[in-house]
Write a protein that holds these residues in place. Structure first.
Motif, PDB file in Angstrom:
ATOM      1  N   LEU A  27      47.415  30.802  40.256  1.00  0.00           N
ATOM      2  CA  LEU A  27      47.516  32.153  40.822  1.00  0.00           C
ATOM      3  C   LEU A  27      47.351  33.217  39.740  1.00  0.00           C
ATOM      4  CD1 LEU A  27      50.454  31.842  43.406  1.00  0.00           C
ATOM      5  CD2 LEU A  27      48.061  32.365  43.897  1.00  0.00           C
ATOM      6  N   PHE A  28      47.947  33.000  38.580  1.00  0.00           N
ATOM      7  CA  PHE A  28      47.818  33.947  37.476  1.00  0.00           C
ATOM      8  C   PHE A  28      46.356  34.096  37.069  1.00  0.00           C
ATOM      9  CE2 PHE A  28      47.481  34.906  32.969  1.00  0.00           C
ATOM     10  CZ  PHE A  28      48.297  36.027  32.851  1.00  0.00           C
ATOM     11  N   LEU A  29      45.664  32.992  36.902  1.00  0.00           N
ATOM     12  CA  LEU A  29      44.257  33.027  36.483  1.00  0.00           C
ATOM     13  C   LEU A  29      43.378  33.663  37.557  1.00  0.00           C
ATOM     14  CD1 LEU A  29      43.938  29.506  34.825  1.00  0.00           C
ATOM     15  CD2 LEU A  29      44.175  31.721  33.678  1.00  0.00           C
ATOM     16  N   LEU A  32      44.223  37.460  37.722  1.00  0.00           N
ATOM     17  CA  LEU A  32      43.753  38.093  36.491  1.00  0.00           C
ATOM     18  C   LEU A  32      42.242  38.259  36.530  1.00  0.00           C
ATOM     19  CD1 LEU A  32      44.289  39.166  33.635  1.00  0.00           C
ATOM     20  CD2 LEU A  32      44.080  36.804  32.800  1.00  0.00           C
ATOM     21  N   LEU A  33      41.540  37.239  37.008  1.00  0.00           N
ATOM     22  CA  LEU A  33      40.074  37.322  37.126  1.00  0.00           C
ATOM     23  C   LEU A  33      39.668  38.417  38.098  1.00  0.00           C
ATOM     24  CD1 LEU A  33      37.225  36.202  36.552  1.00  0.00           C
ATOM     25  CD2 LEU A  33      37.615  34.571  38.423  1.00  0.00           C
ATOM     26  N   MET A  34      40.302  38.450  39.268  1.00  0.00           N
ATOM     27  CA  MET A  34      39.956  39.462  40.276  1.00  0.00           C
ATOM     28  C   MET A  34      40.282  40.865  39.776  1.00  0.00           C
ATOM     29  SD  MET A  34      40.779  37.826  44.029  1.00  0.00           S
ATOM     30  CE  MET A  34      42.532  37.567  43.753  1.00  0.00           C
ATOM     31  N   TYR A  35      41.417  40.997  39.087  1.00  0.00           N
ATOM     32  CA  TYR A  35      41.800  42.309  38.555  1.00  0.00           C
ATOM     33  C   TYR A  35      40.815  42.774  37.476  1.00  0.00           C
ATOM     34  CZ  TYR A  35      44.687  45.960  36.424  1.00  0.00           C
ATOM     35  OH  TYR A  35      45.150  47.152  35.925  1.00  0.00           O
ATOM     36  N   THR A  36      40.397  41.846  36.614  1.00  0.00           N
ATOM     37  CA  THR A  36      39.424  42.181  35.565  1.00  0.00           C
ATOM     38  C   THR A  36      38.089  42.606  36.177  1.00  0.00           C
ATOM     39  OG1 THR A  36      40.470  40.585  34.072  1.00  0.00           O
ATOM     40  CG2 THR A  36      38.259  41.338  33.503  1.00  0.00           C
ATOM     41  N   ILE A  37      37.640  41.876  37.193  1.00  0.00           N
ATOM     42  CA  ILE A  37      36.382  42.225  37.876  1.00  0.00           C
ATOM     43  C   ILE A  37      36.512  43.578  38.549  1.00  0.00           C
ATOM     44  CG2 ILE A  37      34.819  41.576  39.745  1.00  0.00           C
ATOM     45  CD1 ILE A  37      35.481  38.651  39.133  1.00  0.00           C
ATOM     46  N   ASN A  38      37.659  43.814  39.177  1.00  0.00           N
ATOM     47  CA  ASN A  38      37.896  45.093  39.858  1.00  0.00           C
ATOM     48  C   ASN A  38      37.833  46.266  38.881  1.00  0.00           C
ATOM     49  OD1 ASN A  38      38.907  47.258  41.393  1.00  0.00           O
ATOM     50  ND2 ASN A  38      41.010  46.615  41.084  1.00  0.00           N
ATOM     51  N   ILE A  39      38.570  46.165  37.774  1.00  0.00           N
ATOM     52  CA  ILE A  39      38.619  47.257  36.806  1.00  0.00           C
ATOM     53  C   ILE A  39      37.245  47.489  36.180  1.00  0.00           C
ATOM     54  CG2 ILE A  39      39.615  48.054  34.625  1.00  0.00           C
ATOM     55  CD1 ILE A  39      41.551  48.137  36.964  1.00  0.00           C
ATOM     56  N   SER A  40      36.607  46.406  35.725  1.00  0.00           N
ATOM     57  CA  SER A  40      35.309  46.555  35.056  1.00  0.00           C
ATOM     58  C   SER A  40      34.234  47.019  36.029  1.00  0.00           C
ATOM     59  CB  SER A  40      34.905  45.229  34.403  1.00  0.00           C
ATOM     60  OG  SER A  40      34.878  44.180  35.355  1.00  0.00           O
ATOM     61  N   GLY A  41      34.225  46.458  37.252  1.00  0.00           N
ATOM     62  CA  GLY A  41      33.210  46.844  38.230  1.00  0.00           C
ATOM     63  C   GLY A  41      33.316  48.299  38.643  1.00  0.00           C
ATOM     64  N   THR A  77      49.993  47.363  41.592  1.00  0.00           N
ATOM     65  CA  THR A  77      50.680  46.127  41.983  1.00  0.00           C
ATOM     66  C   THR A  77      50.368  44.919  41.104  1.00  0.00           C
ATOM     67  OG1 THR A  77      48.892  45.618  43.547  1.00  0.00           O
ATOM     68  CG2 THR A  77      50.775  46.862  44.391  1.00  0.00           C
ATOM     69  N   VAL A  78      49.096  44.731  40.730  1.00  0.00           N
ATOM     70  CA  VAL A  78      48.690  43.475  40.089  1.00  0.00           C
ATOM     71  C   VAL A  78      49.304  43.263  38.711  1.00  0.00           C
ATOM     72  CG1 VAL A  78      46.725  42.108  39.277  1.00  0.00           C
ATOM     73  CG2 VAL A  78      46.579  43.338  41.444  1.00  0.00           C
ATOM     74  N   PRO A  79      49.309  44.254  37.781  1.00  0.00           N
ATOM     75  CA  PRO A  79      49.911  43.989  36.460  1.00  0.00           C
ATOM     76  C   PRO A  79      51.360  43.525  36.539  1.00  0.00           C
ATOM     77  CG  PRO A  79      48.610  46.000  36.390  1.00  0.00           C
ATOM     78  CD  PRO A  79      48.688  45.593  37.826  1.00  0.00           C
ATOM     79  N   LYS A  80      52.150  44.149  37.414  1.00  0.00           N
ATOM     80  CA  LYS A  80      53.542  43.730  37.564  1.00  0.00           C
ATOM     81  C   LYS A  80      53.629  42.324  38.145  1.00  0.00           C
ATOM     82  CE  LYS A  80      57.996  44.275  37.461  1.00  0.00           C
ATOM     83  NZ  LYS A  80      58.711  44.266  36.157  1.00  0.00           N
ATOM     84  N   MET A  81      52.727  42.013  39.088  1.00  0.00           N
ATOM     85  CA  MET A  81      52.726  40.684  39.671  1.00  0.00           C
ATOM     86  C   MET A  81      52.381  39.630  38.623  1.00  0.00           C
ATOM     87  SD  MET A  81      50.249  39.034  42.547  1.00  0.00           S
ATOM     88  CE  MET A  81      48.963  38.941  41.315  1.00  0.00           C
ATOM     89  N   LEU A  82      51.387  39.913  37.778  1.00  0.00           N
ATOM     90  CA  LEU A  82      51.003  38.980  36.723  1.00  0.00           C
ATOM     91  C   LEU A  82      52.138  38.784  35.719  1.00  0.00           C
ATOM     92  CD1 LEU A  82      47.335  40.165  36.043  1.00  0.00           C
ATOM     93  CD2 LEU A  82      48.068  38.160  37.334  1.00  0.00           C
ATOM     94  N   GLN A  83      52.839  39.872  35.400  1.00  0.00           N
ATOM     95  CA  GLN A  83      53.977  39.780  34.481  1.00  0.00           C
ATOM     96  C   GLN A  83      55.094  38.923  35.078  1.00  0.00           C
ATOM     97  OE1 GLN A  83      55.852  43.549  33.661  1.00  0.00           O
ATOM     98  NE2 GLN A  83      57.612  42.589  32.695  1.00  0.00           N
ATOM     99  N   ASN A  84      55.346  39.097  36.387  1.00  0.00           N
ATOM    100  CA  ASN A  84      56.458  38.393  37.030  1.00  0.00           C
ATOM    101  C   ASN A  84      56.207  36.900  37.223  1.00  0.00           C
ATOM    102  OD1 ASN A  84      58.098  40.602  37.185  1.00  0.00           O
ATOM    103  ND2 ASN A  84      57.657  41.065  39.321  1.00  0.00           N
TER     104      ASN A  84
END
Length: 314
Positions: A27-29, A32-41, A77-84
């Protein structure tokens, strides 16, 4: 006693999407992949619109603001979720939880209003093409975006204030990956009638009002397009709306399924996946939906890439 009149908990525990230990790393990976694609895209979309002179029309002003809203929406939401995921406590403070609720509602409403503005842009472009530059001026576009910001913040303030009035007793575990309205209301030990009432009245007006505006715009568009004699002309007109309609269908479909139902029938476990759809997956897909179906964006992207590559091949 006065200090406990608002809440008796200092923090909440976000249990996340899954509590199975073997699912945490996948789930973390994945997120993290979707969040990276979202931010960069979405960052690329904003960069292209700012740097390309031919992407200065009202449609791209709205698209750049949609991309910015998507970045902020997911970052709430996502950074906090990844941290948790790897945190032993998975805790979020009471104030932090309310702040997350506020920004989540604000940027969700922002996307809602911007999608409505983009529908209006398509309506003017297809139904009144010769008056398009005179109607949708740059000043009007800025004013429309500013109104989106004002209404989004007022909408978020209302529901966050109502959430702040609730009392939370012994149970502070939220079976979700962020502080969403219904999961918080589920664990409150006081009446949530007013909160539910406002979601189903003011919330419905905000969401369904924008959706009704979008549908009315496309009803006018369809009536005009059907009068075009050639099939090629009809296809060309409809193709300019395809990207926007795809995003509208995904966004409003998932949003309606999660929130516009009675609190008694709300299932946190079932809704987590759907919520992840419109909070993470849809913002990640938006840059691809708009870029792959848009010739101007693809042209600007190729020119941007060529400018980046040129210094390396000299």
């Amino acid at each position: 006693m006065e200090n406990t009149s608002w809440t008796s908990v200092s923090h909440f525990v976000l249990l996340g999407i899954s509590t199975c230990p073997e699912e945490q790393i996948p789930l973390f990976l994945l997120f993290l992949l979707m969040y990276t694609i979202n931010i960069s895209g979405n960052f690329v979309i904003i960069t292209l619109i700012i740097s390309a002179p031919h992407l200065r029309s009202p449609m791209y002003i709205f698209l750049s603001n949609l991309a910015l809203a998507d970045i902020c929406f997911t970052s709430t939401t996502v950074p906090k979720m990844l941290q948790n995921i790897f945190s032993p406590t998975k805790a979020i403070s009471y104030i932090g939880c309310l702040a997350q609720t506020y920004f989540f509602i604000c940027f969700a409403a922002m996307e809602n209003f911007i999608l409505a503005m983009m529908a209006y842009d398509r309506y003017i472009a297809i139904c009144h093409p010769f008056r398009y530059p005179m109607i949708l001026t740059r000043i009007l576009c800025v004013q429309m975006v500013a109104m989106c910001h004002v209404f989004s913040n007022l909408h978020a303030l209302l529901h966050t204030f109502l959430m702040g009035r609730l009392i939370f007793c012994a149970d502070n575990k939220i079976p979700h990956f962020f502080c969403d309205l219904y999961p918080l209301m589920k664990i409150s030990c006081t009446s949530t009638h007013l909160n539910t009432l406002m979601i189903h009245t003011e919330g419905v007006i905000v969401i369904s009002g924008a959706l009704a505006f979008i549908m009315a715009s496309y009803a006018c568009i369809i009536s005009v397009v059907l009068q075009i004699p050639s099939a090629k002309g009809k296809w060309r007109a409809f193709s300019t709306c395809g990207s926007h309609l795809t995003v509208v269908a995904i966004f409003y479909g998932t949003l309606t399924w999660v929130y516009f139902r009675p609190l008694s029938s709300y299932s946190v476990i079932k809704s987590r996946t759907v919520t992840a759809m419109y909070t993470v997956v849809t913002p990640m897909l938006n840059p691809f939906i708009y870029s792959l179906r848009n010739r101007d964006v693809k042209l600007a992207f190729k020119k941007w890439i060529s400018r980046i590559e040129t210094p390396f091949f000299r």
